[in-house]
Design an enzyme around this catalytic site. Sequence first.
Site, PDB file in Angstrom:
ATOM      1  N   SER A  30       1.226   3.257   3.851  1.00  0.00           N
ATOM      2  CA  SER A  30       0.634   2.222   2.997  1.00  0.00           C
ATOM      3  C   SER A  30       0.098   2.865   1.716  1.00  0.00           C
ATOM      4  O   SER A  30      -0.379   3.999   1.744  1.00  0.00           O
ATOM      5  CB  SER A  30      -0.513   1.570   3.781  1.00  0.00           C
ATOM      6  OG  SER A  30      -0.687   0.239   3.421  1.00  0.00           O
ATOM      7  N   GLN A 107       3.612   1.368  -5.738  1.00  0.00           N
ATOM      8  CA  GLN A 107       2.955   0.067  -5.892  1.00  0.00           C
ATOM      9  C   GLN A 107       2.411  -0.028  -7.320  1.00  0.00           C
ATOM     10  O   GLN A 107       1.704   0.872  -7.769  1.00  0.00           O
ATOM     11  CB  GLN A 107       1.800  -0.070  -4.897  1.00  0.00           C
ATOM     12  CG  GLN A 107       1.176  -1.463  -4.902  1.00  0.00           C
ATOM     13  CD  GLN A 107      -0.076  -1.548  -4.047  1.00  0.00           C
ATOM     14  OE1 GLN A 107      -1.023  -0.796  -4.241  1.00  0.00           O
ATOM     15  NE2 GLN A 107      -0.088  -2.464  -3.096  1.00  0.00           N
ATOM     16  N   TYR A 194      -7.280  -8.271  -6.963  1.00  0.00           N
ATOM     17  CA  TYR A 194      -6.917  -7.722  -8.270  1.00  0.00           C
ATOM     18  C   TYR A 194      -6.210  -8.816  -9.083  1.00  0.00           C
ATOM     19  O   TYR A 194      -6.098  -9.964  -8.645  1.00  0.00           O
ATOM     20  CB  TYR A 194      -6.087  -6.439  -8.098  1.00  0.00           C
ATOM     21  CG  TYR A 194      -6.874  -5.375  -7.350  1.00  0.00           C
ATOM     22  CD1 TYR A 194      -8.085  -4.898  -7.867  1.00  0.00           C
ATOM     23  CD2 TYR A 194      -6.463  -4.885  -6.113  1.00  0.00           C
ATOM     24  CE1 TYR A 194      -8.846  -3.950  -7.181  1.00  0.00           C
ATOM     25  CE2 TYR A 194      -7.217  -3.933  -5.418  1.00  0.00           C
ATOM     26  CZ  TYR A 194      -8.399  -3.477  -5.954  1.00  0.00           C
ATOM     27  OH  TYR A 194      -9.157  -2.550  -5.269  1.00  0.00           O
ATOM     28  N   ARG A 242       2.935  -7.284  -2.053  1.00  0.00           N
ATOM     29  CA  ARG A 242       1.799  -7.291  -1.120  1.00  0.00           C
ATOM     30  C   ARG A 242       0.913  -8.488  -1.401  1.00  0.00           C
ATOM     31  O   ARG A 242       0.474  -8.699  -2.531  1.00  0.00           O
ATOM     32  CB  ARG A 242       0.993  -5.996  -1.211  1.00  0.00           C
ATOM     33  CG  ARG A 242      -0.271  -6.034  -0.352  1.00  0.00           C
ATOM     34  CD  ARG A 242      -0.918  -4.686  -0.144  1.00  0.00           C
ATOM     35  NE  ARG A 242      -0.277  -3.964   0.962  1.00  0.00           N
ATOM     36  CZ  ARG A 242      -0.867  -2.971   1.642  1.00  0.00           C
ATOM     37  NH1 ARG A 242      -2.073  -2.564   1.333  1.00  0.00           N
ATOM     38  NH2 ARG A 242      -0.228  -2.375   2.626  1.00  0.00           N
TER      39      ARG A 242
HETATM   40  C1  LIG Z   1      -8.217   5.427   0.756  1.00  0.00           C
HETATM   41  C2  LIG Z   1      -7.570   4.082   0.711  1.00  0.00           C
HETATM   42  C3  LIG Z   1      -6.995   3.630  -0.460  1.00  0.00           C
HETATM   43  C4  LIG Z   1      -6.324   2.408  -0.505  1.00  0.00           C
HETATM   44  N1  LIG Z   1      -5.657   2.040  -1.641  1.00  0.00           N
HETATM   45  C5  LIG Z   1      -4.846   0.962  -1.622  1.00  0.00           C
HETATM   46  C6  LIG Z   1      -3.950   0.710  -2.680  1.00  0.00           C
HETATM   47  O1  LIG Z   1      -3.811   1.488  -3.615  1.00  0.00           O
HETATM   48  N2  LIG Z   1      -3.209  -0.435  -2.618  1.00  0.00           N
HETATM   49  C7  LIG Z   1      -3.277  -1.289  -1.547  1.00  0.00           C
HETATM   50  O2  LIG Z   1      -2.582  -2.309  -1.549  1.00  0.00           O
HETATM   51  N3  LIG Z   1      -4.074  -1.025  -0.521  1.00  0.00           N
HETATM   52  C8  LIG Z   1      -4.833   0.082  -0.509  1.00  0.00           C
HETATM   53  N4  LIG Z   1      -5.576   0.395   0.595  1.00  0.00           N
HETATM   54  C9  LIG Z   1      -5.404  -0.420   1.804  1.00  0.00           C
HETATM   55  C10 LIG Z   1      -4.345   0.223   2.706  1.00  0.00           C
HETATM   56  O3  LIG Z   1      -3.086   0.243   2.070  1.00  0.00           O
HETATM   57  C11 LIG Z   1      -4.223  -0.517   4.041  1.00  0.00           C
HETATM   58  O4  LIG Z   1      -3.759  -1.820   3.792  1.00  0.00           O
HETATM   59  C12 LIG Z   1      -5.561  -0.584   4.775  1.00  0.00           C
HETATM   60  O5  LIG Z   1      -6.193   0.683   4.777  1.00  0.00           O
HETATM   61  C13 LIG Z   1      -5.399  -1.073   6.205  1.00  0.00           C
HETATM   62  O6  LIG Z   1      -4.513  -0.235   6.919  1.00  0.00           O
HETATM   63  P1  LIG Z   1      -5.061   0.926   7.924  1.00  0.00           P
HETATM   64  O7  LIG Z   1      -5.977   0.266   8.911  1.00  0.00           O
HETATM   65  O8  LIG Z   1      -3.812   1.489   8.538  1.00  0.00           O
HETATM   66  O9  LIG Z   1      -5.796   1.927   7.094  1.00  0.00           O
HETATM   67  C14 LIG Z   1      -6.276   1.595   0.644  1.00  0.00           C
HETATM   68  C15 LIG Z   1      -6.911   2.027   1.813  1.00  0.00           C
HETATM   69  C16 LIG Z   1      -7.518   3.264   1.862  1.00  0.00           C
HETATM   70  C17 LIG Z   1      -8.129   3.731   3.161  1.00  0.00           C
END
Ligand SMILES: Cc1cc2nc3c(=O)[nH]c(=O)nc-3n(C[C@H](O)[C@H](O)[C@H](O)COP(=O)(O)O)c2cc1C
Length: 388
Positions: A30, A107, A194, A242
Amino acid sequence: MTRTLAGAGPLLFRPLELRSLRLRNRIVISPMCQYSAHEGLLADWHRVHLGRFATGGAALVFTEATAVTKQGRITHGCTGLWSDEQIAGHAAVAAFARLHGAVPGLQIGHAGRKASMQRPWFGNGPLNEADRARGDLPWPIVGPSALPVAEGWLVPEPLRLPQIQTLVEDFAAAARRALAAGYQALEIHGAHGYLIQSFLSPIANKRTDAYGGDLKGRMRLALEVTEAVRGAWPAELPLFFRVSAVDGVDGGWALDDTVALAKALQAQGVDVIDCSSGGIAGSATAAARVKRQPGFQVPFAERVRRETGMPTQAVGLITHPRQAEAILAQGQADLVAIGREALVDPNWPLHAAETLGRSVDFADWPAQYGWWLAVRRKNSELYRPREA
Ligand SMILES: Cc1cc2nc3c(=O)[nH]c(=O)nc-3n(C[C@H](O)[C@H](O)[C@H](O)COP(=O)(O)O)c2cc1C
């Protein structure tokens, strides 16, 4: 040497074809902002951070939300693709991923009314005096309406029609630069409060012109951006979008709206709907009424998949290989995105193969590691198989 982590057996390791691309399995990293760029340029940190996921066996590795304009950065540390000078840093990431059999994805987004905020570890709120002292000065922001995310946050300037047209072009220009950098998959960030999602949501969008009002009006920006990006992105490469499938707040964007949006996006050539949620009225993905539990957003991916027939990507607290396998087995999604658990273990896909009984001989590992680990396993008591 490039190793493939593909083949029969667990669904998680079945390849997936998207346009001309073949993903070696169903595991996606992700997008995760690292807040470690300077003037939008990627740093060594990004190359190492993303490189580990490529060697770790994921099929598709997304580079973080990358701003299409300087104003559209979330923080001073966000990556960008608003100028040609920024292409080289992305090209290094993309080339390394491809060398190791992963598809490099990007992205692209614009932070809208959530731009100009603190890096998370400095508070995750609006920039304050401590940030100014560090040299992180706030900049003017834009949004659908003059409504801040919350009290104490910057008030966005409502975008005027010519500014919207320019922004749509900025998205297309970033898509062209992404292609020049060697990315093979592109995702439009239409989630988390956003810019694009703030136009979708009635919570943030109070416009009375063609870009507000009813669902059609609020979807207009998302669809115009998608049309422009699809036109700039080659027909043989996939486009992801997304969504925040629900705002999770009273009177907000709801799952029915997401299904309607997905159908419209499908008609415009979007290939995969990536189903996240929340973020309209708080930091990153905050959603008051969505309970956090394992796989909490999977039902969103399932419904979009069922009602549109489109491939979906599930994300959010998916941590165990058997959990990921079950999501695929139950037909809830076509791809599983791993975020934080990949920070815990960048080799999550390689370990998942072992857990699901697919690989115990390290043949799928990069040759630089695999040969030694296989020898150690054969000859030494030291090796302990990972717990299933
Ligand atoms: C450090 C960090 C940065 C993130 N940056 C983005 C991002 O740039 N774009 C986005 O759509 N989601 C972002 N997210 C959300 C993740 O892509 C993901 O949807 C979210 O962490 C849930 O998944 P997980 O439980 O596997 O971490 C971020 C999450 C984390 C932890």
